[in-house]
Design a protein around this motif. Structure first.
Motif, short mmCIF file in Angstrom:
data_model
loop_
_atom_site.label_atom_id
_atom_site.label_comp_id
_atom_site.label_asym_id
_atom_site.label_seq_id
_atom_site.Cartn_x
_atom_site.Cartn_y
_atom_site.Cartn_z
N PRO A 1 -33.98 -59.33 28.09
CA PRO A 1 -34.63 -59.13 29.21
C PRO A 1 -34.53 -59.89 30.58
CG PRO A 1 -36.26 -59.58 27.00
CD PRO A 1 -34.64 -59.71 26.74
N THR A 2 -34.76 -59.58 31.03
CA THR A 2 -34.65 -60.56 32.20
C THR A 2 -36.25 -61.29 31.93
OG1 THR A 2 -34.24 -58.54 33.52
CG2 THR A 2 -35.18 -60.46 34.82
N ALA A 3 -35.74 -62.36 32.81
CA ALA A 3 -36.75 -64.15 32.77
C ALA A 3 -37.31 -64.05 33.42
CB ALA A 3 -36.66 -64.87 31.71
N ILE A 4 -38.23 -64.57 33.30
CA ILE A 4 -39.31 -64.29 34.43
C ILE A 4 -39.84 -66.55 34.23
CG2 ILE A 4 -41.51 -64.65 35.65
CD1 ILE A 4 -41.78 -61.58 34.85
N ALA A 5 -40.20 -67.16 35.00
CA ALA A 5 -40.65 -68.32 34.35
C ALA A 5 -40.70 -69.17 36.41
CB ALA A 5 -39.00 -69.45 35.23
N PHE A 6 -42.40 -69.16 36.07
CA PHE A 6 -43.05 -70.27 37.11
C PHE A 6 -42.98 -71.36 37.53
CE2 PHE A 6 -47.34 -67.32 36.69
CZ PHE A 6 -46.88 -66.33 35.85
N GLU A 7 -43.36 -71.34 38.50
CA GLU A 7 -42.17 -72.73 39.81
C GLU A 7 -43.43 -72.86 39.54
OE1 GLU A 7 -40.64 -71.50 43.10
OE2 GLU A 7 -40.59 -73.64 44.74
N ILE A 8 -43.41 -74.60 39.18
CA ILE A 8 -44.67 -75.75 39.35
C ILE A 8 -43.93 -77.00 40.52
CG2 ILE A 8 -45.74 -75.31 38.32
CD1 ILE A 8 -44.55 -78.29 36.26
N TRP A 9 -44.66 -77.24 41.00
CA TRP A 9 -43.70 -78.75 41.67
C TRP A 9 -44.06 -80.18 41.12
CZ3 TRP A 9 -43.21 -78.04 47.58
CH2 TRP A 9 -42.59 -76.85 48.21
N ASP A 10 -43.61 -81.09 41.41
CA ASP A 10 -43.72 -82.15 40.93
C ASP A 10 -45.36 -82.83 41.67
OD1 ASP A 10 -42.39 -82.94 42.80
OD2 ASP A 10 -41.24 -84.89 41.86
N VAL A 11 -45.18 -82.23 43.36
CA VAL A 11 -46.48 -82.71 43.96
C VAL A 11 -47.13 -81.60 44.47
CG1 VAL A 11 -45.39 -84.77 44.44
CG2 VAL A 11 -44.20 -83.50 45.69
N SER A 12 -48.30 -81.63 45.62
CA SER A 12 -49.03 -80.27 45.93
C SER A 12 -48.20 -80.28 46.82
CB SER A 12 -50.09 -81.23 45.86
OG SER A 12 -51.17 -81.76 45.03
N PRO A 13 -48.23 -79.00 46.85
CA PRO A 13 -47.36 -78.31 47.90
C PRO A 13 -48.32 -77.77 49.55
CG PRO A 13 -48.34 -76.67 46.27
CD PRO A 13 -48.21 -77.80 46.06
N LEU A 14 -47.70 -78.72 50.44
CA LEU A 14 -47.92 -78.48 51.68
C LEU A 14 -47.62 -77.71 51.66
CD1 LEU A 14 -46.76 -81.87 53.19
CD2 LEU A 14 -49.06 -81.88 51.35
N ASP A 15 -47.06 -76.92 52.20
CA ASP A 15 -47.28 -75.80 53.49
C ASP A 15 -47.46 -74.21 52.49
OD1 ASP A 15 -45.02 -76.05 51.79
OD2 ASP A 15 -43.53 -76.12 53.61
N TRP A 16 -47.81 -74.13 51.18
CA TRP A 16 -48.14 -72.77 50.77
C TRP A 16 -49.04 -71.67 51.27
CZ3 TRP A 16 -46.86 -72.30 44.37
CH2 TRP A 16 -45.51 -73.15 44.06
N PRO A 17 -48.73 -70.96 51.09
CA PRO A 17 -49.55 -69.68 52.27
C PRO A 17 -50.73 -69.61 51.11
CG PRO A 17 -47.83 -68.74 51.81
CD PRO A 17 -47.43 -69.80 51.10
N GLU A 18 -52.43 -69.74 52.01
CA GLU A 18 -53.51 -69.53 51.79
C GLU A 18 -53.84 -68.74 50.51
OE1 GLU A 18 -57.08 -67.88 53.62
OE2 GLU A 18 -56.20 -69.51 54.71
N GLU A 19 -53.22 -67.71 50.13
CA GLU A 19 -53.21 -66.90 49.22
C GLU A 19 -52.48 -67.01 47.53
OE1 GLU A 19 -53.61 -63.87 45.96
OE2 GLU A 19 -54.44 -64.85 48.21
N LEU A 20 -51.89 -67.34 48.34
CA LEU A 20 -50.37 -68.64 47.18
C LEU A 20 -51.48 -69.83 46.68
CD1 LEU A 20 -48.29 -67.70 45.44
CD2 LEU A 20 -47.28 -69.75 46.81
N VAL A 21 -51.77 -70.80 47.64
CA VAL A 21 -53.26 -71.66 46.93
C VAL A 21 -54.24 -71.25 46.07
CG1 VAL A 21 -54.58 -73.38 47.61
CG2 VAL A 21 -51.92 -73.24 48.82
N ALA A 22 -54.49 -69.69 46.12
CA ALA A 22 -55.72 -69.39 46.22
C ALA A 22 -55.93 -69.50 44.85
CB ALA A 22 -56.50 -68.74 46.97
N ALA A 23 -54.18 -68.86 44.21
CA ALA A 23 -53.83 -67.84 42.64
C ALA A 23 -53.83 -69.12 41.83
CB ALA A 23 -53.30 -67.45 42.87
N TYR A 24 -54.19 -70.24 42.33
CA TYR A 24 -54.04 -71.86 41.64
C TYR A 24 -55.24 -72.56 41.45
CZ TYR A 24 -48.74 -70.78 40.14
OH TYR A 24 -48.25 -69.43 39.88
N GLY A 25 -55.96 -72.50 42.70
CA GLY A 25 -56.89 -73.40 42.85
C GLY A 25 -56.66 -75.37 42.82
N LYS A 26 -57.53 -75.95 41.94
CA LYS A 26 -57.60 -77.11 42.39
C LYS A 26 -56.46 -77.35 41.24
CE LYS A 26 -61.54 -79.72 42.53
NZ LYS A 26 -63.44 -79.85 42.99
#
Lengths: 313, 443
Positions: free
Chosen positions: A53-78
């Motif tokens: 099946p098609t695989a899904i990977a979640f993207e994470i960064w090694d630092v806090s993302p600065l320019d992610w839209p609010e909705e995306l930031v809200a999904a992960y919170g702190k």
């Protein structure tokens, strides 16, 4: 007269790429993820085997993302403040089976972290999470040539998928990946000839074609999606027809592209559906591995994949 | 499969009578193969040969017009399985199902919402195409609901009912708008066909089985009904993709006339995300009409955008008018960014400039729709063309400064451009994504 089905027979097969190595294979991953291996055009299950099946990977960064839209930031919170908490959240809460870590902190504009720090980061991440890893550079060629070999070495024998190699800059990465037993992402700018050429260049260095995933450089829905869509269809047709240099699985950064879209900032639903439709539409063209950002989008795409593949064991 | 000149020659009388205006039957056959004229010019051709020739000149997938007034739309006449082979021609119609069990006020509200679905993207207007009234109550209510739709929208109409008598009455009421009838099946074909015939209406024929579908279309066709749309019923999305692909292949690869019609899909999902995903999948894989129930604006926009992407002609990139575009409250001090008139280049730059929240001007140079690097290689995006665009838009009277920002990939133009335009050139980022950071650090 009875209608005879029109069935295509393909001489070629898309190569199977495994991400992650468990204890039996000298790694420490709890699970592994296979992509590719199909003998059919995308999603035509009655025509040829589509084993993975098609695989899904979640993207994470090694630092806090600065320019992610609010909705995306809200999904992960702190959790965004600490990459390891972020990784945990993806796995524990959102059931990620695969993580894609972007070493953004190495970028000169994002902290300019060096190879030692990068290697240490990967080493901690590997001990903290047990899912297989995809490791992506920061996009600055010079910096990536320093940090990616360090990450590769730090994750030796874990069979990560590491990238992205490009036509002008692939040798350093290929050498590391060969030495440490990983797979490589070969990136081409929406260009089937460069995709083929780069695969040849990489395999000429001695890395097996079966260890390459193609990043065709997609555009989001409404932002040039159709260009990559057709390049992927053409490459897939060539691969199935027997061209081994184009028979690689595709990795598509659907999350990254769709959250850059203007629509991603209109409303939460608009952003999420933008990522979902970008991802699922590219599946029609042959996407084998989707790198996603929003957990709700990942959930919906995953459900779609389950329905498509439910008759497969 | 198209017949060759020689294939056609074999069907002609081979008398070289010259009545068609050509010296020989062979010469005439060659012209027929090129489709420069029709078989009518030959007075002696046999009826069988004429039939064969007329049939082969028809498109593999019939072009069907739905609706009757200014908002009518066409589906079918597709010629390829993959858009890179040429292009997909007639964008799938997107329609909405309205249940007659809803109260009048709810029906009206839904219609109003559907009528507002019109989005401008990359310079094109994206619109929805159809409203389907579905019978769920008695005949009287079905007729009332049909009339409500008829009187409150100019969109083409579709009538969905299991009851042929109710369908006939609703068809009579809405006949002037040429509603699409849903649907003829093996059990009711003899009752539905006369309705389509009487009012000259297009009809959907439905069967889970492609083989049976082919039998049914032949039957309809023999009854003189030519405007047919195919439906293989409600199935899992995987089976649906298979059916749609098979129908397209039957028409194009086997010239199977009995299946050479556009297809229709009713998406049977209640969650708007799921509904949009399946609608988009069917649009990518050849559906002629897709019906949904949901009326969330965000879902509709995403489906229509996917349709626009898939149906864009790969040979003809979308272009925008080459001119100076002020973004935000641009003033005499605002920066001037240069890009091409390839829609994707322009809108990508636009998105980033807007995201930067710094009022700016974007000058879109006429590159005949080529992207930055392609246009540069083709000499359409150089010091001359940029200077010409600057002069034409009167930039000197619009801004007080003398600075231009050019894409990083064409940094090589800087010297020539400074010389010719008299402006100072600042090399911008290679990728549009770098624009916000670049603009913030400009001063």
């Amino acid at each position: 007269m009875e209608t005879q089905l029109v069935l295509e027979k393909w001489a070629g097969v898309i190569s199977t790429l495994t991400i992650g190595a468990d204890a039996k294979e000298g790694g420490t991953r709890a699970n592994t993820v296979k992509i590719g291996g199909q003998k059919s055009l995308p999603l035509l299950f009655k025509e040829g085997d589509i084993p993975n099946p098609t695989a899904i990977a979640f993207e994470i960064w090694d630092v806090s993302p600065l320019d992610w839209p609010e909705e995306l930031v809200a999904a992960y919170g702190k959790a965004l403040d600490n990459p390891f908490d972020w990784a945990d959240k993806c796995i524990n809460e959102f059931k990620a089976k695969l993580l894609c870590v972007r070493m953004q902190g190495a970028h000169p504009d994002f902290g300019n972290k060096g190879p030692k720090e990068a290697a240490e980061f990967i080493s901690i991440l590997l001990s903290r999470v047990k899912v297989p890893l995809i490791i992506i550079g920061c996009g600055d060629d010079a910096k990536d040539n320093q940090i990616l070999p360090a990450c590769s070495e730090s994750a030796r024998n874990e069979r990560c998928l590491i990238g992205c190699a490009v036509q002008e800059n692939y040798k350093t990465l290929v050498a590391s990946i060969m030495a440490d037993g990983h797979n490589i992402i070969a990136e081409s700018p929406i260009d089937i000839n460069i995709a083929k050429q780069l695969n040849i260049l990489i395999s000429d260095m001695g890395l097996n074609l079966e260890r390459i995933a193609i990043n065709p450089t997609i555009g989001a829905l409404g932002y040039g999606l159709e260009y990559a869509y057709s390049i992927m269809e053409r490459a897939r047709l060539a691969g199935l027809s027997g061209d081994k240099t184009l028979a690689s699985p595709f990795i598509c950064f659907a999350g990254q592209e769709s959250w850059r879209a203007k629509e991603a900032r209109i409303s939460p639903e608009q952003g999420i559906i933008w990522e979902i439709i970008t991802a699922t539409s590219l599946m029609q063209a042959g996407a084998d591995l989707l790198i996603l950002r929003h957990p709700e989008a990942a959930k919906k795409v995953s459900e779609h994949i389950d329905i498509l593949f439910k008759n497969k064991s | 499969m198209a017949l060759s000149g020689l294939d056609i020659y074999k069907l002609l009388p081979k008398t070289n009578c010259k009545q068609c205006g050509f010296a020989t039957c062979l010469a005439f056959a060659m012209q027929l193969a090129k489709k420069t004229l029709t078989i009518e010019k030959c007075p002696f051709v046999s009826p069988e040969a004429k039939n064969t020739l007329e049939e082969q000149s028809l498109p593999a997938i019939k072009l069907i017009t739905l609706g009757a007034n200014q908002s009518k739309f066409e589906v079918g006449n597709e010629t390829v399985l993959f858009r890179h082979e040429e292009k997909f021609r007639n964008p799938a119609g997107l329609g909405f199902i309205i249940d007659d069990s809803l109260a009048d006020i709810q029906i009206k509200k839904r219609i109003e919402k559907i009528k507002q679905f019109s989005f401008e993207r990359v310079g094109q207007l994206l619109e929805v195409n159809l409203i389907a009234v579905k019978q769920n109550s008695n005949t009287k209510r079905f007729l009332e609901a049909s009339e409500l739709v008829l009187n409150n929208t100019t969109l083409p109409i579709m009538l969905i009912s299991d009851d042929p008598a109710a369908l006939r009455q609703a068809a009579a009421v809405t006949a002037a708008r040429r509603p699409l009838l849903y649907c003829a099946t093996k059990d009711n074909l003899n009752q539905i066909a006369p309705i389509a015939k009487e009012f000259q209406l297009p009809v959907v024929v439905a069967s889970q089985d492609i083989n049976e579908l082919a039998h049914l279309t032949k039957e309809l066709s023999s009854l003189g009904i030519k405007d047919i749309i195919l439906d293989t019923g409600v199935k899992d999305i995987g089976d649906k993709i298979w059916d749609l692909t098979q129908l397209r292949r039957q028409a194009l690869k086997k010239s199977n006339r009995a299946l050479g019609y556009p297809s229709l899909v009713i998406v049977d999902k209640t969650n708007p995300y799921d509904e949009a995903v399946e609608a988009a999948a069917c649009i990518a894989k050849y559906a002629g009409i897709v019906l949904i129930k949901g009326i969330e604006s965000w879902a509709v926009l995403s489906i229509l955008t996917l349709r626009q992407n898939i149906y864009t002609d790969p040979q003809k990139p979308l272009q925008i008018e080459p001119k100076l575009y002020p973004i935000g409250k641009a003033t005499k001090e605002s920066p001037v960014l240069i890009t091409t008139n390839f829609s994707l280049s322009y809108y990508t730059v636009l998105g980033e400039v807007e995201a930067s929240k710094i009022p700016s001007y974007i000058l879109s140079v006429d590159t005949e729709g080529m992207s930055v690097l392609t246009a540069w290689a083709a000499e359409k995006f150089n010091a001359e063309s940029i200077t010409k665009s600057l002069d034409r838009c009167g930039i000197k009277d619009i801004v007080d400064h003398k600075n231009l920002i050019i894409p990083g990939y064409v940094a090589i133009l800087s010297g020539d451009l400074e010389e010719q335009s008299g402006f100072k050139v600042i090399v911008g980022p290679k990728e549009a994504a770098g624009i916000p950071a670049f603009l913030k650090n400009l001063n």
